[in-house]
Design an enzyme around this catalytic site. Structure first.
Site, PDB file in Angstrom:
ATOM      1  N   LYS A 186       0.836  -1.205   0.000  1.00  0.00           N
ATOM      2  CA  LYS A 186       0.000   0.000   0.000  1.00  0.00           C
ATOM      3  C   LYS A 186       0.874   1.259   0.000  1.00  0.00           C
ATOM      4  O   LYS A 186       0.584   2.241  -0.676  1.00  0.00           O
ATOM      5  CB  LYS A 186      -0.932   0.016   1.219  1.00  0.00           C
ATOM      6  CG  LYS A 186      -1.705   1.322   1.420  1.00  0.00           C
ATOM      7  CD  LYS A 186      -2.669   1.575   0.295  1.00  0.00           C
ATOM      8  CE  LYS A 186      -3.408   2.882   0.239  1.00  0.00           C
ATOM      9  NZ  LYS A 186      -3.528   3.803   1.299  1.00  0.00           N
TER      10      LYS A 186
ATOM     11  N   ASN B   4       1.037   4.185  -2.879  1.00  0.00           N
ATOM     12  CA  ASN B   4       0.924   5.631  -2.689  1.00  0.00           C
ATOM     13  C   ASN B   4       2.121   6.370  -3.284  1.00  0.00           C
ATOM     14  O   ASN B   4       1.966   7.466  -3.827  1.00  0.00           O
ATOM     15  CB  ASN B   4       0.779   5.963  -1.204  1.00  0.00           C
ATOM     16  CG  ASN B   4      -0.602   5.641  -0.675  1.00  0.00           C
ATOM     17  OD1 ASN B   4      -1.256   4.745  -1.188  1.00  0.00           O
ATOM     18  ND2 ASN B   4      -1.047   6.347   0.330  1.00  0.00           N
TER      19      ASN B   4
HETATM   20  P1  NBP Z   1      -9.001   9.586  10.804  1.00  0.00           P
HETATM   21  O1  NBP Z   1      -7.664   9.178  10.351  1.00  0.00           O
HETATM   22  O2  NBP Z   1      -9.341  11.027  10.811  1.00  0.00           O
HETATM   23  O3  NBP Z   1      -9.256   8.997  12.276  1.00  0.00           O
HETATM   24  C1  NBP Z   1     -10.423   9.287  12.993  1.00  0.00           C
HETATM   25  C2  NBP Z   1     -10.868   8.073  13.772  1.00  0.00           C
HETATM   26  O4  NBP Z   1      -9.849   7.650  14.689  1.00  0.00           O
HETATM   27  C3  NBP Z   1     -12.096   8.383  14.618  1.00  0.00           C
HETATM   28  O5  NBP Z   1     -12.915   7.253  14.628  1.00  0.00           O
HETATM   29  C4  NBP Z   1     -11.481   8.642  15.992  1.00  0.00           C
HETATM   30  O6  NBP Z   1     -12.387   8.458  17.052  1.00  0.00           O
HETATM   31  C5  NBP Z   1     -10.426   7.585  16.014  1.00  0.00           C
HETATM   32  N1  NBP Z   1      -9.414   7.753  17.061  1.00  0.00           N
HETATM   33  C6  NBP Z   1      -8.432   8.667  17.199  1.00  0.00           C
HETATM   34 BR1  NBP Z   1      -8.174  10.076  16.067  1.00  0.00          BR
HETATM   35  N2  NBP Z   1      -7.671   8.501  18.284  1.00  0.00           N
HETATM   36  C7  NBP Z   1      -8.181   7.412  18.888  1.00  0.00           C
HETATM   37  C8  NBP Z   1      -7.837   6.713  20.074  1.00  0.00           C
HETATM   38  N3  NBP Z   1      -6.793   7.085  20.818  1.00  0.00           N
HETATM   39  N4  NBP Z   1      -8.584   5.653  20.411  1.00  0.00           N
HETATM   40  C9  NBP Z   1      -9.621   5.267  19.668  1.00  0.00           C
HETATM   41  N5  NBP Z   1      -9.995   5.872  18.521  1.00  0.00           N
HETATM   42  C10 NBP Z   1      -9.287   6.937  18.132  1.00  0.00           C
HETATM   43  O7  NBP Z   1     -10.133   8.796   9.978  1.00  0.00           O
HETATM   44  P2  NBP Z   1     -10.234   8.419   8.420  1.00  0.00           P
HETATM   45  O8  NBP Z   1      -9.913   9.581   7.549  1.00  0.00           O
HETATM   46  O9  NBP Z   1     -11.548   7.749   8.282  1.00  0.00           O
HETATM   47  O10 NBP Z   1      -9.073   7.357   8.200  1.00  0.00           O
HETATM   48  C11 NBP Z   1      -9.007   6.134   8.920  1.00  0.00           C
HETATM   49  C12 NBP Z   1      -7.748   5.404   8.509  1.00  0.00           C
HETATM   50  O11 NBP Z   1      -7.829   5.069   7.145  1.00  0.00           O
HETATM   51  C13 NBP Z   1      -6.473   6.205   8.685  1.00  0.00           C
HETATM   52  O12 NBP Z   1      -5.434   5.359   9.086  1.00  0.00           O
HETATM   53  C14 NBP Z   1      -6.197   6.726   7.303  1.00  0.00           C
HETATM   54  O13 NBP Z   1      -4.821   7.002   7.080  1.00  0.00           O
HETATM   55  C15 NBP Z   1      -6.677   5.572   6.457  1.00  0.00           C
HETATM   56  N6  NBP Z   1      -7.056   5.907   5.092  1.00  0.00           N
HETATM   57  C16 NBP Z   1      -7.723   7.042   4.811  1.00  0.00           C
HETATM   58  C17 NBP Z   1      -8.094   7.340   3.526  1.00  0.00           C
HETATM   59  C18 NBP Z   1      -8.865   8.585   3.219  1.00  0.00           C
HETATM   60  O14 NBP Z   1      -9.089   8.842   2.031  1.00  0.00           O
HETATM   61  N7  NBP Z   1      -9.284   9.353   4.206  1.00  0.00           N
HETATM   62  C19 NBP Z   1      -7.797   6.448   2.498  1.00  0.00           C
HETATM   63  C20 NBP Z   1      -7.147   5.267   2.796  1.00  0.00           C
HETATM   64  C21 NBP Z   1      -6.782   5.012   4.104  1.00  0.00           C
HETATM   65  P3  NBP Z   1     -13.289   9.698  17.540  1.00  0.00           P
HETATM   66  O15 NBP Z   1     -14.451   9.744  16.631  1.00  0.00           O
HETATM   67  O16 NBP Z   1     -13.667   9.292  18.927  1.00  0.00           O
HETATM   68  O17 NBP Z   1     -12.440  10.920  17.495  1.00  0.00           O
END
Ligand code: NBP
Length: 477
Positions: free
Chosen positions: A183, A187
């Site tokens: 992955k 990227n």
């Molecule tokens: P984010 O990367 O913005 O993460 C937000 C989530 O992480 C929320 O559910 C938040 O809970 C939770 N969280 C955090 Br921040 N700290 C935490 C902790 N200490 N304990 C438990 N939960 C915690 O979300 P995303 O953009 O949906 O991406 C998720 C993953 O997928 C990431 O690793 C990202 O790199 C990957 N990814 C993203 C994309 C994209 O296009 N966005 C594409 C491919 C992969 P909360 O709601 O309680 O704050």
């Protein structure tokens, strides 16, 4: 209800992945640190399938059928470790934790090793395609044990994107961190693809004098040929977009400073460790860095530039065709380098990655999806031990046919002072591989001169040193 799979971390990616599972008929347990997200999901999309909302870690784990499949979709880094620490004590041998975040593969290797001692399967799975992909079908790159893939594969195949021939865009990439490694390189290649497209645009604009709308049309034409890809398609969309507030082309009202989240940088860092020349990806990462150095750019604006003038209309049309050749040839090189890095990682960590299968699962769902990947798949399927993509007969012929135009584009770019680091790095790599003799012999001579680092001869076995400070006779080292 017992759920077949659970998703914890319900921000944009997790929420869409959970909905994707539910839409495909799986009962999905839901959990998020902040329970509001869980309830919002059910309130908004509850009728899409069977959801089991839970509030505590205990409830979440209890809602899952055994062996449990627990997808973690939280922010990569410390949050992932925090979530693992919260759930691992509640799990039993045979259960699976699937990390779908953008973890660094070294973290995935560590987590896999630690959880294995507890009998838990840790599956680092790269997920590509952004939020739209997560909902409608991503390209999925799972690592972890064979055993976990046997239990997970069918579900992942169901929710994944499908290539044009119907093949699911998921495969068991290899053990432990193999999926997140692949992955990461995906990227990196994405960065390179975007940089090459940006250079093509820059040249068409500043050398050929086309407007963004005209360039959008050129990209649309290219998208009907061998460059057919998601990134070329969205490039045309972005270029033809007009800013509502000013009536100007959208690209002219956006600040020209490219940001990054870090997976491109990781790719280059790891490539340096492995000694794999991913110069196209490196130039793409550096180009974003240069764009961000606002003060330096401001202070350099008065530096002398060339006196050459843009092309006239007839020359511009011919130049556009040449740029297509340069873009295609450079793309072949950046994929050659990226696959080389995967091969090197596979060798280093004993992953036994099938490069043709990797090309195959990138054909749909992910950002770099393109007709081109089918060709790469075919090249590796025909010859799994291919030393590199440039050794494939078809790619070698195509790049050979493109190379005169490729050089001509770089001559123009140089003459007119338009930077094309991706195109030039790719051509330099191509010419380096082609060269019968490289100046590395001189480098070895210098190293021997100042550091007695020794060298090998073309005509005899062994290591040698020349007594540079003495009578310059040669001794066997
Ligand atoms: P984010 O990367 O913005 O993460 C937000 C989530 O992480 C929320 O559910 C938040 O809970 C939770 N969280 C955090 Br921040 N700290 C935490 C902790 N200490 N304990 C438990 N939960 C915690 O979300 P995303 O953009 O949906 O991406 C998720 C993953 O997928 C990431 O690793 C990202 O790199 C990957 N990814 C993203 C994309 C994209 O296009 N966005 C594409 C491919 C992969 P909360 O709601 O309680 O704050």
């Amino acid at each position: 209800t017992t759920a077949q799979i659970g998703v914890t971390g319900l921000a944009v990616m997790g929420r869409n992945l959970a909905r994707n599972f539910a839409r495909n008929g799986y009962a999905v347990a839901l959990h998020n640190r902040t329970a509001a997200r869980t309830h919002d999901l059910v309130a908004e999309f509850g009728e899409e399938g069977v959801f089991v909302p839970t509030e505590t870690a205990k409830e979440f784990v209890a809602a899952l059928e055994r062996p449990r499949r627990l997808v973690v979709m939280v922010k990569a880094g410390d949050p992932t470790d925090a979530v693992i620490q919260e759930f691992a004590p509640l799990l039993e041998p045979g259960d699976m934790i699937i990390d779908g975040g953008n973890a660094h593969f070294a973290d995935t290797r560590r987590r896999e090793r630690e959880l294995r001692e507890q009998g838990i399967h840790f599956v680092g799975a790269g997920v590509s395609g952004g939020e739209e992909g997560a909902l409608r079908g991503p390209s999925i790159m799972p690592g972890g044990s064979e055993e976990s893939y046997a239990a997970l594969g069918p579900m992942l195949e169901k929710i994944s994107a499908k290539a044009e021939d119907g093949a699911p865009c998921v495969t068991h990439v290899g053990p432990d961190g193999a999926g997140h490694f692949v992955k990461m390189v995906h990227n990196g290649i994405e960065y390179a693809d975007m940089q090459l497209i940006a250079e093509a645009y820059h040249l068409l604009r500043d050398v050929a004098g086309y407007s963004p709308a005209q360039i959008a049309d050129i990209f649309r034409t290219w998208n009907t040929g061998r460059l057919d890809s998601y990134l070329i398609e969205i490039t045309a969309e972005v270029l033809s977009h007009v800013d509502a507030a000013t009536g100007k082309p959208f690209v002219d009202v956006v600040q020209d400073r490219a940001e990054q989240k870090g997976t491109g940088r990781w790719t280059v860092q790891i490539a340096l460790d492995l000694g794999v020349p991913v110069s196209g990806i490196a130039e793409a990462v550096f180009a974003r860095a240069v764009s961000g150095h606002a003060e330096l750019r401001e202070a350099s604006r008065e530096l002398a530039g060339p006196s050459a003038r843009p092309l006239d209309d007839a020359a511009a049309a011919a130049f556009a065709d040449q740029v297509e050749q340069a873009l295609y040839a450079s793309k072949i090189v950046s994929y050659t380098q990226g696959f080389q890095q995967i091969a090197a990682g596979s060798e280093e960590y004993g992953w036994d990655i099938d490069l043709g299968a990797v090309a195959s699962i990138w054909r749909g769902g992910c950002i770099i999806r393109a007709a081109f990947l089918d060709r790469i798949r075919a090249a590796y399927d025909t010859r799994p031990d291919l030393p590199g993509l440039l050794s494939d007969g078809d790619f070698a012929r195509e790049i050979g046919e493109a190379q005169d135009d490729w050089r001509a584009v770089l001559v123009q770019a140089t003459r007119q002072g338009v930077p094309a680091p991706g195109f030039s790095a790719a051509l330099a790599y191509y010419d380096a591989l082609r060269s019968a003799r490289l100046p590395a012999a001189l480098t070895q001579g210098q190293r021997d001169f100042f550091g007695a680092h020794t060298y090998r001869r073309v005509d005899r076995e062994g290591s040698f040193h020349t007594l540079w400070g003495g009578d310059r006779s040669e001794v066997e080292a």
